[in-house]
Design a protein around this motif. Sequence first.
Motif, mmCIF file in Angstrom:
data_model
loop_
_atom_site.group_PDB
_atom_site.id
_atom_site.type_symbol
_atom_site.label_atom_id
_atom_site.label_comp_id
_atom_site.label_asym_id
_atom_site.label_seq_id
_atom_site.Cartn_x
_atom_site.Cartn_y
_atom_site.Cartn_z
ATOM 1 N N ARG A 144 2.365 15.762 -22.373
ATOM 2 C CA ARG A 144 3.324 15.878 -23.478
ATOM 3 C C ARG A 144 3.723 14.518 -24.034
ATOM 4 N NH1 ARG A 144 7.823 20.340 -21.960
ATOM 5 N NH2 ARG A 144 8.407 19.731 -24.085
ATOM 6 N N GLY A 145 3.065 13.463 -23.573
ATOM 7 C CA GLY A 145 3.372 12.128 -24.075
ATOM 8 C C GLY A 145 4.656 11.562 -23.500
ATOM 9 N N LEU A 146 5.054 11.976 -22.296
ATOM 10 C CA LEU A 146 6.264 11.506 -21.653
ATOM 11 C C LEU A 146 5.914 10.813 -20.339
ATOM 12 C CD1 LEU A 146 8.472 14.700 -22.158
ATOM 13 C CD2 LEU A 146 8.513 12.617 -23.544
ATOM 14 N N HIS A 147 6.908 10.185 -19.762
ATOM 15 C CA HIS A 147 6.712 9.507 -18.486
ATOM 16 C C HIS A 147 7.791 9.985 -17.518
ATOM 17 C CE1 HIS A 147 5.734 6.493 -15.519
ATOM 18 N NE2 HIS A 147 7.008 6.062 -15.521
ATOM 19 N N LEU A 148 7.376 10.395 -16.301
ATOM 20 C CA LEU A 148 8.309 10.842 -15.260
ATOM 21 C C LEU A 148 8.398 9.760 -14.187
ATOM 22 C CD1 LEU A 148 10.126 13.004 -14.014
ATOM 23 C CD2 LEU A 148 8.087 13.986 -12.933
ATOM 24 N N ASP A 149 9.591 9.194 -14.019
ATOM 25 C CA ASP A 149 9.831 8.117 -13.057
ATOM 26 C C ASP A 149 10.552 8.702 -11.841
ATOM 27 O OD1 ASP A 149 9.962 5.707 -11.856
ATOM 28 O OD2 ASP A 149 11.447 4.827 -13.223
ATOM 29 N N LEU A 150 9.969 8.558 -10.662
ATOM 30 C CA LEU A 150 10.515 9.134 -9.435
ATOM 31 C C LEU A 150 11.102 8.045 -8.541
ATOM 32 C CD1 LEU A 150 7.650 11.659 -8.509
ATOM 33 C CD2 LEU A 150 9.754 12.112 -9.784
ATOM 34 N N HIS A 151 12.340 8.277 -8.050
ATOM 35 C CA HIS A 151 12.996 7.405 -7.068
ATOM 36 C C HIS A 151 13.600 8.323 -6.003
ATOM 37 C CE1 HIS A 151 12.603 3.870 -9.686
ATOM 38 N NE2 HIS A 151 12.970 4.676 -10.690
ATOM 39 N N ILE A 152 12.817 8.655 -5.006
ATOM 40 C CA ILE A 152 13.218 9.664 -4.020
ATOM 41 C C ILE A 152 13.342 9.010 -2.653
ATOM 42 C CG2 ILE A 152 12.590 11.837 -2.904
ATOM 43 C CD1 ILE A 152 11.033 12.570 -5.421
ATOM 44 N N ALA A 153 14.539 9.061 -2.094
ATOM 45 C CA ALA A 153 14.756 8.529 -0.743
ATOM 46 C C ALA A 153 14.072 9.424 0.283
ATOM 47 C CB ALA A 153 16.249 8.432 -0.452
ATOM 48 N N HIS A 154 13.619 8.834 1.355
ATOM 49 C CA HIS A 154 12.883 9.585 2.370
ATOM 50 C C HIS A 154 13.834 10.155 3.432
ATOM 51 C CE1 HIS A 154 8.994 8.298 0.842
ATOM 52 N NE2 HIS A 154 9.458 7.052 0.777
ATOM 53 N N GLY A 155 13.399 11.249 4.033
ATOM 54 C CA GLY A 155 14.101 11.796 5.192
ATOM 55 C C GLY A 155 15.367 12.564 4.892
ATOM 56 N N LEU A 156 15.562 13.021 3.669
ATOM 57 C CA LEU A 156 16.768 13.792 3.341
ATOM 58 C C LEU A 156 16.485 15.276 3.569
ATOM 59 C CD1 LEU A 156 18.029 12.035 0.081
ATOM 60 C CD2 LEU A 156 18.726 11.650 2.458
ATOM 61 N N VAL A 157 17.209 15.865 4.494
ATOM 62 C CA VAL A 157 17.043 17.277 4.843
ATOM 63 C C VAL A 157 18.333 18.001 4.493
ATOM 64 C CG1 VAL A 157 16.565 18.942 6.684
ATOM 65 C CG2 VAL A 157 15.439 16.703 6.693
ATOM 66 N N VAL A 158 18.232 19.056 3.700
ATOM 67 C CA VAL A 158 19.410 19.806 3.256
ATOM 68 C C VAL A 158 19.350 21.215 3.830
ATOM 69 C CG1 VAL A 158 19.628 18.464 1.133
ATOM 70 C CG2 VAL A 158 18.269 20.570 1.138
ATOM 71 N N VAL A 159 20.467 21.927 3.647
ATOM 72 C CA VAL A 159 20.560 23.316 4.085
ATOM 73 C C VAL A 159 20.511 24.207 2.853
ATOM 74 C CG1 VAL A 159 21.964 25.020 5.287
ATOM 75 C CG2 VAL A 159 21.924 22.666 6.095
ATOM 76 N N GLY A 160 19.518 25.073 2.781
ATOM 77 C CA GLY A 160 19.394 25.953 1.639
ATOM 78 C C GLY A 160 18.073 26.697 1.668
ATOM 79 N N GLY A 161 17.619 27.092 0.492
ATOM 80 C CA GLY A 161 16.347 27.802 0.372
ATOM 81 C C GLY A 161 15.366 26.980 -0.444
ATOM 82 N N ALA A 162 14.129 26.862 0.045
ATOM 83 C CA ALA A 162 13.133 26.063 -0.658
ATOM 84 C C ALA A 162 12.864 26.624 -2.053
ATOM 85 C CB ALA A 162 11.843 26.014 0.164
ATOM 86 N N GLU A 163 12.808 27.949 -2.173
ATOM 87 C CA GLU A 163 12.540 28.553 -3.476
ATOM 88 C C GLU A 163 13.656 28.254 -4.466
ATOM 89 O OE1 GLU A 163 11.682 32.994 -5.417
ATOM 90 O OE2 GLU A 163 11.867 32.719 -3.239
ATOM 91 N N GLN A 164 14.914 28.349 -4.002
ATOM 92 C CA GLN A 164 16.047 28.061 -4.889
ATOM 93 C C GLN A 164 16.048 26.592 -5.329
ATOM 94 O OE1 GLN A 164 16.224 30.084 -2.307
ATOM 95 N NE2 GLN A 164 16.749 31.959 -3.419
ATOM 96 N N ILE A 165 15.681 25.679 -4.406
ATOM 97 C CA ILE A 165 15.644 24.260 -4.761
ATOM 98 C C ILE A 165 14.526 23.992 -5.760
ATOM 99 C CG2 ILE A 165 15.288 21.938 -3.852
ATOM 100 C CD1 ILE A 165 16.575 22.859 -1.253
ATOM 101 N N GLU A 166 13.375 24.639 -5.586
ATOM 102 C CA GLU A 166 12.288 24.489 -6.552
ATOM 103 C C GLU A 166 12.714 24.956 -7.940
ATOM 104 O OE1 GLU A 166 8.863 26.495 -5.174
ATOM 105 O OE2 GLU A 166 8.527 25.171 -3.452
ATOM 106 N N ILE A 167 13.423 26.075 -8.011
ATOM 107 C CA ILE A 167 13.887 26.583 -9.308
ATOM 108 C C ILE A 167 14.845 25.586 -9.950
ATOM 109 C CG2 ILE A 167 15.263 28.389 -10.402
ATOM 110 C CD1 ILE A 167 14.113 30.357 -8.359
ATOM 111 N N ILE A 168 15.742 24.980 -9.128
ATOM 112 C CA ILE A 168 16.673 23.974 -9.665
ATOM 113 C C ILE A 168 15.901 22.807 -10.263
ATOM 114 C CG2 ILE A 168 18.381 22.245 -9.010
ATOM 115 C CD1 ILE A 168 19.498 24.218 -6.998
ATOM 116 N N ALA A 169 14.944 22.265 -9.504
ATOM 117 C CA ALA A 169 14.190 21.102 -9.982
ATOM 118 C C ALA A 169 13.351 21.446 -11.211
ATOM 119 C CB ALA A 169 13.305 20.578 -8.853
ATOM 120 N N GLU A 170 12.685 22.583 -11.206
ATOM 121 C CA GLU A 170 11.846 22.964 -12.341
ATOM 122 C C GLU A 170 12.673 23.135 -13.607
ATOM 123 O OE1 GLU A 170 9.907 26.438 -10.993
ATOM 124 O OE2 GLU A 170 8.498 25.380 -9.668
#
Length: 507
Positions: free
Chosen positions: A382-408
């Motif tokens: 789409r002619g855009l640039h996605l810049d990622l800055h993700i810290a390692h080792g962060l574990v949360v409590v929740g559902g993987a599917e719900q987190i994927e929907i949030i990020a998407e």
Amino acid sequence: MIRTSTGSSPIPALATAGGWTMGKELVRYFRSFAVKLIAAFVIFSIVPVLLVQRFDAAEQEQGALLLHLAQEQGRLAGEALFPLLDTLTPRGTQRIDSTARRLAEGGLSIKVLFRPAVASGSFLLVASAPEDEGGQHGTMNRLLASGVLAPLEASCTGSQPLSLRLPGADGEVLTYLAPYPRPAGCWVVITAQPSGPLAERLLGRPYWRVPEIQAAALIYAVMALLVLSIFTDAWTNLRRFRAVARAVVAGENRGSFAEANRVPDLAEVAREFDTMVATLRRSEALIRQAAEENAHALKAPLAVIAQAIEPLRRDLPEDSAGLRRSVELISLSVDRLDALVSTARRIDETIASLVDCPRHRVDLSALLVALGKGFAHFAEERGLHLDLHIAHGLVVVGGAEQIEIIAENLIDNAFDFSPPGGTVTLEVRRSGPMAEMILSDQGPGIRDLDINQIFERSVSRRQDGAEHDGLGLWIVRRNAEAMGGRVWAANRPDGGLIVTVALPLAE
């Protein structure tokens, strides 16, 4: 012209609000079972210490008073005998003996000794009341064995009375010993309390051996154990309920509230909790089933209508503009209805997932790294640039599917509003007990008046003129809150929007 405000300062109001909030927190804190259990334990531990201190002080005061009374009784007996001790004659000895017997009728033990001036160091027993077994010889032997006669020499020399608190012969307690020097020799009057309640108190009988004290201590111990057991049982039972509730939220099937309960009075409450959990799970299944059935039931006739429109559109005369306009409106309405059905299904599925949201340990860093790589290729297309800055080792409590929907939804929303060649930044970091997922774009941002409304359902601020259901950010907020997190947005100072999602970190 400068105007000054004469209104009241907001500082007192803020102080009042802060004090009210602090008061509510203190009340909530002191209502805790754990706090009450600790407070009860401390109180039941301190009270016996205070009582023991008070009993010790009272016992010492009582002992001192009883000893003083006994000494005064002995002193008065000695004062009554002293006038009879001026001369030592057979008749005077009889008078001394009869007077001693009369004074001893109240339970006092009296012994009168005489040391002649010509026989220093030797004492004679002149009178003893009441009579001792073994006669005068036995009485003198017991006095010698008790060590009472040792200080008499010094006492006679110094003419000072002695008040002793020593156990004497046969368990007696010597309470008074008074010398009476005369030219013919030294008289000594010894008074003692015989074995009995007073002697026991003077000898230091422990108060804890008193039956009344023992009964009171037993009642206190039983009461303390009863109260502490009530708080302990309630507290431990609530902790069992919490473990079951966490298992239910996490989607684990580990027993029920009724099985975890140990308090009979809470059995009905536990059964109601189990019924509520079963009802929620049944409601989730029914909502999902209804969403699928409704979507299928509505999409089938819509598909038939859409297919039936195509022959009509082909067979319409070229000069029939009104009919063509009507067919186009029908086609657009069918597409709109199809979109609304899909939106309603998404809403129902989102609500169903909130009823029983999973709470598992999810590696947020690894999950977003994998999603970010996929969206990076999509951004390039789409002619855009996605810049990622993700810290390692962060574990949360929740559902993987719900987190994927949030990020998407966040990334799709940022792509839609970003200008060609723009950069979308995804940052994941730790912030205290939370993991923050921050997505920022270089789009137009949101008017300040609308920034708190973008997370509402069916709210869209797109300028492309296309129809949008406005569910993306609403689903983001619903999923975040269902996992114990929160979401907020702010405009970037240099243009664009920043959306932050905070999720609780795993312990």
